[in-house]
Design a protein around this motif. Structure first.
Motif, short mmCIF file in Angstrom:
data_model
loop_
_atom_site.label_atom_id
_atom_site.label_comp_id
_atom_site.label_asym_id
_atom_site.label_seq_id
_atom_site.Cartn_x
_atom_site.Cartn_y
_atom_site.Cartn_z
N PHE A 98 0.81 -1.22 0.00
CA PHE A 98 0.00 0.00 0.00
C PHE A 98 0.85 1.27 0.00
CE2 PHE A 98 -3.12 -3.07 1.58
CZ PHE A 98 -4.22 -2.73 0.81
N SER A 99 2.05 1.19 0.50
CA SER A 99 2.93 2.36 0.53
C SER A 99 4.03 2.27 -0.52
CB SER A 99 3.56 2.53 1.92
OG SER A 99 4.27 1.36 2.30
N ALA A 100 3.95 1.27 -1.41
CA ALA A 100 4.93 1.15 -2.48
C ALA A 100 4.79 2.33 -3.44
CB ALA A 100 4.72 -0.16 -3.24
N GLU A 101 5.92 2.68 -4.06
CA GLU A 101 5.87 3.75 -5.05
C GLU A 101 5.25 3.28 -6.35
OE1 GLU A 101 9.63 6.49 -4.69
OE2 GLU A 101 10.21 4.46 -4.10
N VAL A 102 5.45 1.99 -6.65
CA VAL A 102 4.89 1.41 -7.88
C VAL A 102 4.33 0.03 -7.55
CG1 VAL A 102 5.33 0.72 -10.26
CG2 VAL A 102 6.66 2.59 -9.25
N PHE A 103 3.16 -0.27 -8.10
CA PHE A 103 2.56 -1.59 -7.92
C PHE A 103 2.15 -2.14 -9.28
CE2 PHE A 103 -1.01 -4.50 -7.09
CZ PHE A 103 -0.42 -5.34 -6.15
N PHE A 104 2.40 -3.45 -9.47
CA PHE A 104 2.07 -4.11 -10.72
C PHE A 104 1.00 -5.19 -10.52
CE2 PHE A 104 6.23 -2.42 -11.68
CZ PHE A 104 6.17 -2.10 -13.03
N SER A 105 0.07 -5.25 -11.45
CA SER A 105 -0.91 -6.34 -11.45
C SER A 105 -1.29 -6.65 -12.88
CB SER A 105 -2.16 -5.95 -10.66
OG SER A 105 -3.16 -6.96 -10.78
N GLY A 106 -1.82 -7.83 -13.08
CA GLY A 106 -2.39 -8.16 -14.37
C GLY A 106 -3.84 -7.73 -14.40
N ILE A 107 -4.52 -8.11 -15.47
CA ILE A 107 -5.95 -7.83 -15.65
C ILE A 107 -6.61 -9.13 -16.07
CG2 ILE A 107 -7.65 -6.68 -17.12
CD1 ILE A 107 -5.77 -4.30 -17.31
N ASN A 108 -7.74 -9.45 -15.46
CA ASN A 108 -8.46 -10.66 -15.84
C ASN A 108 -9.31 -10.46 -17.10
OD1 ASN A 108 -8.90 -11.41 -12.39
ND2 ASN A 108 -7.50 -12.42 -13.78
N ALA A 109 -9.85 -9.25 -17.25
CA ALA A 109 -10.64 -8.94 -18.44
C ALA A 109 -10.74 -7.43 -18.60
CB ALA A 109 -12.03 -9.55 -18.36
N LEU A 110 -10.70 -6.98 -19.83
CA LEU A 110 -10.82 -5.55 -20.14
C LEU A 110 -11.85 -5.39 -21.24
CD1 LEU A 110 -9.86 -2.59 -20.00
CD2 LEU A 110 -7.98 -3.21 -21.55
N SER A 111 -12.96 -4.73 -20.89
CA SER A 111 -14.05 -4.57 -21.87
C SER A 111 -13.75 -3.41 -22.81
CB SER A 111 -15.39 -4.33 -21.15
OG SER A 111 -15.43 -3.04 -20.59
N MET A 112 -14.38 -3.44 -23.97
CA MET A 112 -14.17 -2.38 -24.95
C MET A 112 -14.74 -1.05 -24.47
SD MET A 112 -12.39 -3.98 -27.02
CE MET A 112 -12.17 -2.60 -28.13
N SER A 113 -15.51 -1.06 -23.41
CA SER A 113 -16.02 0.18 -22.83
C SER A 113 -15.00 0.80 -21.88
CB SER A 113 -17.33 -0.08 -22.08
OG SER A 113 -17.10 -0.88 -20.93
N GLY A 114 -13.87 0.10 -21.66
CA GLY A 114 -12.81 0.63 -20.81
C GLY A 114 -12.91 0.24 -19.35
N LYS A 115 -13.73 -0.74 -19.03
CA LYS A 115 -13.83 -1.20 -17.65
C LYS A 115 -12.84 -2.33 -17.41
CE LYS A 115 -18.73 0.01 -17.11
NZ LYS A 115 -20.08 -0.49 -16.75
N ILE A 116 -12.16 -2.26 -16.24
CA ILE A 116 -11.10 -3.21 -15.90
C ILE A 116 -11.61 -4.17 -14.84
CG2 ILE A 116 -8.76 -3.43 -14.99
CD1 ILE A 116 -8.37 -0.44 -15.87
N TYR A 117 -11.60 -5.46 -15.15
CA TYR A 117 -12.14 -6.48 -14.25
C TYR A 117 -11.03 -7.34 -13.66
CZ TYR A 117 -16.69 -5.42 -16.32
OH TYR A 117 -17.84 -4.78 -16.74
N ASN A 118 -11.08 -7.52 -12.34
CA ASN A 118 -10.15 -8.41 -11.66
C ASN A 118 -10.87 -9.17 -10.55
OD1 ASN A 118 -7.32 -8.41 -12.61
ND2 ASN A 118 -7.46 -6.21 -12.29
N LEU A 119 -10.46 -10.41 -10.36
CA LEU A 119 -11.01 -11.26 -9.32
C LEU A 119 -9.88 -11.72 -8.42
CD1 LEU A 119 -13.78 -12.48 -8.55
CD2 LEU A 119 -13.16 -14.49 -9.87
#
Length: 216
Positions: A98-119
């Motif tokens: 939470f206090s990191a300067e940079v955080f990386f994650s993947g994405i489970n799904a990205l809709s063409m409307s620009g919504k980012i889904y993760n589980l």
């Protein structure tokens, strides 16, 4: 490990990429597109130089060897995969994300409307995406682009989650059948579904699209 581009699902990838980049921009989320992993890693190596960096689980990161890069180029890598960590130390590291300067994650799904889904199972991956780190990079192969929000949810539930349950060795119905039945298993990993629809700070979350099929 080869970093050659893999087969993509869309017949016109560039058209889909242009569309989703515009959709993300309208939601105040920046997006960069790379046609090969080498160029992506070069960009990341400069972005993490001297920075405290945290990560979430991602098969994509394993495939493009991002974890190895972060060990070398970051100022301090919060390595959750260090086998010497005790359970208490790993929990402390998750909080440090939470206090990191940079955080990386993947994405489970990205809709063409620009919504980012993760589980997520325990929330340690999705929580820092939402709040905490100064900068968040979300890396996503073009295989995770979905034409509608409904398709994005189905992709997460019926593809990403069952495959992850198998990877983690969970004894859930989906790990056996390959299909989500909305179970109540004690080992259920579908506990926290997040949808990022926008942000106040347009420079915080940045989506990185990578041409090809990465992760699941």
């Amino acid at each position: 490990m080869s970093l050659e581009n893999k087969t993509v699902q869309f017949s016109d990838v560039q058209k889909e990429v242009d569309e989703v980049i515009l959709a993300l921009k309208r939601r105040h989320i920046a997006c960069r597109y790379f046609e090969d992993a080498e160029a992506l890693l070069e960009y990341i190596s400069k972005a993490v130089k001297g920075k405290v960096v945290g990560v979430g689980d991602s098969i994509t990161f394993e495939e493009i060897e991002l974890y190895d890069l972060l060990k070398v180029h970051s100022g301090r890598y919060l390595n959750k995969y260090d086998e010497r960590l005790t359970k208490i130390e790993k929990r402390k590291l998750y909080r440090e994300n939470f206090s990191a300067e940079v955080f990386f994650s993947g994405i489970n799904a990205l809709s063409m409307s620009g919504k980012i889904y993760n589980l997520d199972g325990n929330g340690s991956r999705v929580a820092p995406i939402i709040y905490g780190p100064d900068k968040v990079f979300l890396i996503c192969g073009t295989n995770k682009l979905c034409r509608t929000d409904e398709e994005a949810v189905l992709r997460v539930r019926q593809k990403a989650a069952p495959m992850d349950a198998v990877r983690l060795g969970k004894k859930t119905p989906c790990a056996i059948t390959g299909k989500c039945v909305d179970c109540r298993s004690k080992e259920r990993i579908c506990n926290y579904m997040t949808i990022v629809e926008g942000q106040f700070d347009p420079d915080r979350i940045e989506v990185i699209l990578l041409k090809g099929s990465y992760g699941y």
